[in-house]
Each structure stands twice: as structure tokens, then as C-alpha cells.
Design a protein around this motif. Structure first.
Motif, PDB file in Angstrom:
ATOM      1  N   SER A 101     -15.566 -22.233  19.307  1.00 55.27           N
ATOM      2  CA  SER A 101     -15.345 -22.834  20.515  1.00 55.27           C
ATOM      3  C   SER A 101     -13.711 -22.906  20.639  1.00 55.27           C
ATOM      4  CB  SER A 101     -15.928 -24.254  21.338  1.00 55.27           C
ATOM      5  OG  SER A 101     -15.457 -24.422  22.408  1.00 55.27           O
ATOM      6  N   ASN A 102     -13.063 -22.188  21.342  1.00 56.19           N
ATOM      7  CA  ASN A 102     -11.857 -22.154  21.105  1.00 56.19           C
ATOM      8  C   ASN A 102     -10.969 -22.361  22.324  1.00 56.19           C
ATOM      9  OD1 ASN A 102      -8.893 -21.090  20.630  1.00 56.19           O
ATOM     10  ND2 ASN A 102      -9.910 -20.043  18.877  1.00 56.19           N
ATOM     11  N   ASN A 150      -8.763 -16.055  21.426  1.00 56.98           N
ATOM     12  CA  ASN A 150      -9.956 -15.988  20.632  1.00 56.98           C
ATOM     13  C   ASN A 150     -10.672 -14.528  20.946  1.00 56.98           C
ATOM     14  OD1 ASN A 150     -12.515 -17.316  19.609  1.00 56.98           O
ATOM     15  ND2 ASN A 150     -13.149 -16.664  21.415  1.00 56.98           N
ATOM     16  N   TYR A 151     -10.061 -14.065  22.090  1.00 57.58           N
ATOM     17  CA  TYR A 151     -10.694 -12.276  22.188  1.00 57.58           C
ATOM     18  C   TYR A 151      -9.565 -11.606  21.140  1.00 57.58           C
ATOM     19  CZ  TYR A 151     -12.503 -13.694  26.799  1.00 57.58           C
ATOM     20  OH  TYR A 151     -13.325 -14.662  27.843  1.00 57.58           O
ATOM     21  N   ALA A 152      -8.675 -11.871  20.922  1.00 62.15           N
ATOM     22  CA  ALA A 152      -7.596 -11.046  20.205  1.00 62.15           C
ATOM     23  C   ALA A 152      -8.202 -11.079  18.604  1.00 62.15           C
ATOM     24  CB  ALA A 152      -6.288 -11.262  20.308  1.00 62.15           C
ATOM     25  N   MET A 153      -8.679 -12.596  18.324  1.00 60.92           N
ATOM     26  CA  MET A 153      -9.010 -12.936  17.107  1.00 60.92           C
ATOM     27  C   MET A 153     -10.352 -12.016  16.499  1.00 60.92           C
ATOM     28  SD  MET A 153      -9.048 -16.638  15.562  1.00 60.92           S
ATOM     29  CE  MET A 153     -10.122 -17.393  16.578  1.00 60.92           C
ATOM     30  N   ARG A 174     -16.373  -5.856  23.553  1.00 58.06           N
ATOM     31  CA  ARG A 174     -15.552  -5.337  22.390  1.00 58.06           C
ATOM     32  C   ARG A 174     -14.256  -4.616  22.976  1.00 58.06           C
ATOM     33  NH1 ARG A 174     -18.762  -1.564  19.978  1.00 58.06           N
ATOM     34  NH2 ARG A 174     -20.517  -1.646  21.302  1.00 58.06           N
ATOM     35  N   LEU A 175     -14.443  -4.028  23.978  1.00 55.47           N
ATOM     36  CA  LEU A 175     -13.365  -2.964  24.748  1.00 55.47           C
ATOM     37  C   LEU A 175     -12.180  -4.277  25.099  1.00 55.47           C
ATOM     38  CD1 LEU A 175     -11.729  -0.668  25.553  1.00 55.47           C
ATOM     39  CD2 LEU A 175     -13.109  -0.837  27.624  1.00 55.47           C
ATOM     40  N   ARG A 176     -12.724  -5.261  25.937  1.00 58.52           N
ATOM     41  CA  ARG A 176     -11.892  -6.597  26.113  1.00 58.52           C
ATOM     42  C   ARG A 176     -11.019  -7.005  25.011  1.00 58.52           C
ATOM     43  NH1 ARG A 176     -14.867 -11.536  27.510  1.00 58.52           N
ATOM     44  NH2 ARG A 176     -15.160 -11.291  24.992  1.00 58.52           N
ATOM     45  N   ASN A 177     -11.893  -7.025  24.018  1.00 62.91           N
ATOM     46  CA  ASN A 177     -11.125  -7.991  23.097  1.00 62.91           C
ATOM     47  C   ASN A 177     -10.195  -6.912  22.160  1.00 62.91           C
ATOM     48  OD1 ASN A 177     -12.998  -9.983  23.388  1.00 62.91           O
ATOM     49  ND2 ASN A 177     -14.373  -9.516  21.534  1.00 62.91           N
ATOM     50  N   ALA A 232      -2.236  -6.761  22.737  1.00 65.34           N
ATOM     51  CA  ALA A 232      -1.031  -7.845  23.034  1.00 65.34           C
ATOM     52  C   ALA A 232      -0.803  -9.017  22.266  1.00 65.34           C
ATOM     53  CB  ALA A 232      -1.416  -8.420  24.577  1.00 65.34           C
ATOM     54  N   SER A 233      -1.365  -9.021  20.983  1.00 65.57           N
ATOM     55  CA  SER A 233      -1.485 -10.228  20.003  1.00 65.57           C
ATOM     56  C   SER A 233      -0.249 -10.662  19.759  1.00 65.57           C
ATOM     57  CB  SER A 233      -2.298 -10.092  18.968  1.00 65.57           C
ATOM     58  OG  SER A 233      -1.950  -8.802  18.310  1.00 65.57           O
ATOM     59  N   PRO A 234       0.907  -9.798  19.539  1.00 64.13           N
ATOM     60  CA  PRO A 234       2.366 -10.341  19.044  1.00 64.13           C
ATOM     61  C   PRO A 234       3.043 -11.268  20.482  1.00 64.13           C
ATOM     62  CG  PRO A 234       2.011  -7.960  18.611  1.00 64.13           C
ATOM     63  CD  PRO A 234       1.021  -8.350  19.678  1.00 64.13           C
ATOM     64  N   TYR A 235       2.330 -11.200  21.422  1.00 64.96           N
ATOM     65  CA  TYR A 235       2.904 -11.809  22.618  1.00 64.96           C
ATOM     66  C   TYR A 235       2.204 -13.181  23.156  1.00 64.96           C
ATOM     67  CZ  TYR A 235       4.964  -7.211  22.871  1.00 64.96           C
ATOM     68  OH  TYR A 235       5.599  -6.129  22.683  1.00 64.96           O
ATOM     69  N   LEU A 236       0.811 -13.553  22.360  1.00 66.49           N
ATOM     70  CA  LEU A 236       0.195 -14.513  22.789  1.00 66.49           C
ATOM     71  C   LEU A 236       0.766 -15.852  22.105  1.00 66.49           C
ATOM     72  CD1 LEU A 236      -3.271 -12.875  22.161  1.00 66.49           C
ATOM     73  CD2 LEU A 236      -2.174 -13.162  24.275  1.00 66.49           C
TER      74      LEU A 236
END
Length: 483
Positions: free
Chosen positions: A368-369, A375-378, A470-473, A479-483
């Protein structure tokens, strides 16, 4: 032709010229100043694909306004003031931890400006139930000085208790300085800085008003957590000041975290980092004799340890380099617990290489994040470690904010850094490396307890997720460098 008529006739051409010029300037700046090719490509792409919004976004979030020469000069000046103790003799690392970590200590000498010192007593504190009372006790026993730095300092029941303790100390004549990150200060309303200043406690916000605008730096934050009392006792780790970590307040929804109480020479390194950040923020240099101590008598056991600071200045690669070195010398077991596990390609390669060498690699993440997008990107990136025989565990229960790494039962790396792009490149962070079987064993037991209360993530469980998720993630992962 008057200016008014000219603007009416040609305003579309003028807007086009301004946007093209702004986009070109931003793209050139990103290409010339970004050392990470992925960051450069990403920002150039954003600027080109969005010629109106892109340059504005880059102006706010993409430019590192921390001038390396300026902050380095300030820190060099402070380092000279806070480096009175002689450089210690070389330590016998093997007798304190394990032989393979001798080369890692040499790397630490190159990476950190702080020497590895023995004689430190380190106590692990779990959650707010243990951490906040220990901090308040130390504050209540202060006789000379208190330095407190944090990312989030909520205006809630626990924040109020800390403020009350600081007020009592100030009434005793104790010198107090409090430094809060400008972004973190906005997590609660009203911000607690108003109460601190009302009580007459010297408080400052880290990173405000860039370019004269009334707004905080959007992308550069101080994520460090430091409390130093009388230059003798220190606290550091991953914990902010928030009621959600206290069982009496949050009840069944209490979040987990880990903090550390330290005594010994490493406390001088903690106050040195604080003093440099305070001077950078307020231009006030804290006098050594008031804020430092040169004699300690900590209880046993003792452990060699040192501070590793990192940030978007000349120390940007420090944590990155230390972890690369640590994963390279591992011989048996790597344990990682992180709330936000999003290492870059280089760190992923180091972790996967260790696993392919036969090292057991356990990675614990929250089931639970508190940050949904992270969490999606991870989740989108987990397959890259799982297919290389790393074991990934999704912890059941409430969110755990702990940031813990231990290797071979002999070396530990703890502090404020997450394994994500923000911590590795954008935040000002503070961690400590510890060469100690006792400390590593305590952290191992903590992580292993989490593993026993976790579900293992497998290629099958990832593949069983609906395609839309999975596509959403994967889209969020881009965009993980900007999270």
C-alpha cells in the motif's frame, strides 16, 4: 503604423516568434547543461513538443539554480570551520564488518568529505512511537544548542509536542535553529513555521523565492532529517514529523518508518551538514563552540560510520556511487527496503549483476503506497529485476516509509534517500554508512520480518494484471524522472 495597430495586425506572428525563440533557448540550455543524456533528451522533447507550455515548465522545474561555484565556496568555508578534529588513522574494516568492505571504505573516502570514524553508538528507532519521545527527551535535556532540519514538519499533535519542547528549551536559554523545506512546509495548514516564529524560535525555509518570484523552487528540495542536541546526540534517518506515524493518533492506520539515534564523532558530521545548509539559506554562520562537541562517551557497542550527503550540486553522484560500489562487493546477500523503488538503468544493472553472480537479492516495497503514480511506475519496472532472479516482496499492512539497505550482515546504508530519480538527482539528501555486524543484524531482522508479512511478486503475478493496468503503469513509468 502605430504600435497598437501593429500588434493587432501581426500578433500571431509575434506569438509564433516568441514561442519559437523560447523553445529554442530552452532546448539549447537543456542540451548544454544537462549531464544525464536521458534528462537532456527528455527536456528537449518536452520543449519541442509543447512550444508554449514546455519552456515555462523547463524554467520552473528544469533549471538547476543552485550555482555550484557559490554553494561550493560557502561549504568549503564552513567545512574548514567544522573540521577541527584531526583525520583519524585508517581503520581495520575487516574486524568491524567484513574484508570485502575495505575497498568500499576507500570509495567512501573519495565520495564523502567526511572521514570514516569509529566510536559511534547507533540505536535503531521504529516509528513515531519510539522516535518522537526520544527526540523530545533529548530536547528537554539540552543545555547549549538544538539544530533541527526536516522535510515535513506537520502542524498536528506530534508537531505541537516538538514545538512545545523547543519552547521549553528556548526558555532555558538554549540556542535553537529550525530549517524546514519550503515544499514540505506546505503539507499542513496552517504551516507550523508560523507557530515556531510566534514562539520566537529561529526558523527558516529552505529554497524559496527563485528569480524574485514568490514561489518555492518547484523541483529542488531538502529531504534531509537532522536533529543535533548540544553537539553530542544526533538523530537522522527517514522520518518526517507527522502524527500518522504514532499509534495513539493513527490507530490501525499507523504508517511505519525507521530513524536512528547516534552518539559519537558522526554527530559532528551531522551538525556540519546542518550548519552548511543553514548558512546557505540564511547567510548566518553558526559558531563552532556553541554547536559542536569534540569529546563523546557513547555507550557500547561502537561502530565505524560516516555521513554521505548528496544533492543537485557537486555532490550529485554521491549516493549513486556508494550504492554501485556496495552492490559490486556483495558476496552473499543484499537486502533493500524502499518505499519508492525506481533506480535508474545503471543501478538496475548493478543490482541485476549482483543477482546473476549468485548473490541473494531481496527487495521489499509497500503493498500500500502513499504515492499512487510512483507506485504505478515502480510496478512497471519490477520485471527488470525479477527476471534476473531478484526476489521482490510486496509488504502487507500499512504503508512503510523506511529506507534501509544492508549487505552481507556487515554493512548498512540508511537515511533519507529513496531509490528513485528525485532522491538520486534532485533532492538534498543525507545518509550514513555503517560498518557493523550488530547494526546490520538489527536491520536484517527488521527487513526479514517485513518479508514474512509480504507476498512475493513473480513474473506470473505481473503478467496476470489486466492489460489496461500494465499499459497505464508503463505510460506513468515513462514520466518517472519527473515524479
Amino acid at each position: 503604423m502605430t504600435l497598437h495597430i501593429l500588434l493587432q495586425e501581426y500578433w500571431p506572428h509575434l506569438v509564433f516568434l516568441v514561442t519559437v525563440s523560447a523553445s529554442a533557448a530552452a532546448a539549447v540550455h537543456a542540451a548544454m547543461t544537462k549531464n544525464d543524456v536521458r534528462a537532456a533528451i527528455s527536456w528537449v522533447g518536452v520543449v519541442i513538443m509543447s512550444p508554449l507550455f514546455g519552456p515555462f515548465l523547463y524554467l520552473i522545474a528544469g533549471i538547476n539554480r543552485i550555482r555550484r561555484d557559490q554553494i561550493s565556496q560557502q561549504r568549503d568555508k564552513s567545512l574548514k570551520e567544522y573540521a577541527r578534529l584531526p583525520v583519524p588513522k585508517a581503520l581495520d574494516i575487516a574486524s568491524h564488518s567484513a574484508p570485502q568492505f575495505e575497498s568500499l571504505s576507500i570509495l567512501g573516502d573519495k565520495v564523502s568529505h567526511h572521514p570514516l570514524r569509529n566510536g559511534n553508538h547507533i540505536v535503531l528507532l521504529q516509528g513515531g512511537d519510539e522516535t518522537y519521545p526520544a527526540m523530545i527527551q533529548a530536547i528537554d535535556e539540552a543545555t547549549k544548542s538544538i539544530a533541527l532540519q526536516t522535510y515535513i514538519f506537520d502542524h498536528d499533535s506530534e508537531g505541537q509536542k516538538i514545538v512545545d519542547a523547543l519552547t521549553r528549551a528556548q526558555e532555558r536559554g538554549v540556542e535553537i535553529r529550525v530549517l524546514i523545506d519550503s515544499i514540505g512546509s506546505k503539507y499542513s495548514r496552517p504551516p507550523i513555521i508560523k507557530l515556531l516564529r510566534k514562539r520566537g524560535i529561529r526558523t527558516a525555509l529552505f529554497m524559496t523565492n527563485p528569480l524574485g518570484m514568490r514561489m518555492p523552487y518547484a523541483n529542488l528540495r531538502s529531504h534531509r532529517k537532522i536533529l543535533v542536541v548540544d553537539g553530542r546526540i544526533g538523530f537522522t534517518g527517514g522520518m518526517n514529523i507527522r502524527a500518522e506515524f504514532v499509534t495513539a493518533v493513527a490507530g490501525e492506520k499507523t504508517c511505519g518508518d525507521t530513524h536512528f539515534k547516534v552518539e559519537g564523532p558522526i554527530v559532528l558530521q551531522l551538525i556540519s551538514v546542518f550548519a552548511q545548509d543553514w548558512e546557505f539559506t540564511t547567510k548566518e554562520m553558526l559558531p563552532y563552540d556553541t554547536w559542536c562537541c569534540e569529546t563523546w562517551d557513547p555507550p557500547q557497542p561502537h561502530a565505524p560510520a560516516r555521513c554521505i550527503r548528496s544533492g543537485p550540486d557537486r555532490f550529485i553522484e554521491n549516493t549513486h556511487n556508494m550504492l554501485l560500489g556496495a552492490f559490486a562487493v556483495a558476496q552473499k546477500h543484499i537486502r533493500v527496503q524502499s518505499p519508492y523503488f525506481l533506480p535508474d538503468a545503471t543501478l538496475l544493472g548493478a543490482i541485476n549483476t549482483a543477482a546473476r553472480r549468485g548473490i541473494t537479492v531481496d527487495i521489499v516495497i509497500p503493498g500500500s503506497n502513499n504515492l499512487r503514480l510512483v507506485n504505478y511506475a515502480m510496478t512497471a519496472q519490477l520485471d527488470q529485476v525479477i527476471r534476473n532472479n531478484c526476489r521482490v516482496w510486496s509488504a502487507r499492512g500499512n504503508f512503510n516509509h523506511s529506507k534501509l539497505i544492508t549487505i552481507d550482515g556487515a554493512w548498512s546504508y540508511v537515511g533519507s534517500s529513496n531509490l528513485d530519480p528525485r532522491s538520486l538527482r534532485l533532492n538534498f539528501e543525507l545518509d550514513i554508512e555503517i560498518y557493523s555486524h550488530d547494526t546490520a543484524r538489527t536491520i536484517e531482522q527488521l527487513i526479514d520480518a517485513e518479508i514474512r508479512n509480504s507476498d512475493r511478486i513473480t513474473p506470473e503475478s505481473l503478467a496476470a494484471m489486466p492489460f489496461r493496468k500494465r499499459l497505464r503503469n508503463r505510460i506513468i513509468w515513462l514520466a518517472s524522472p519527473y515524479l
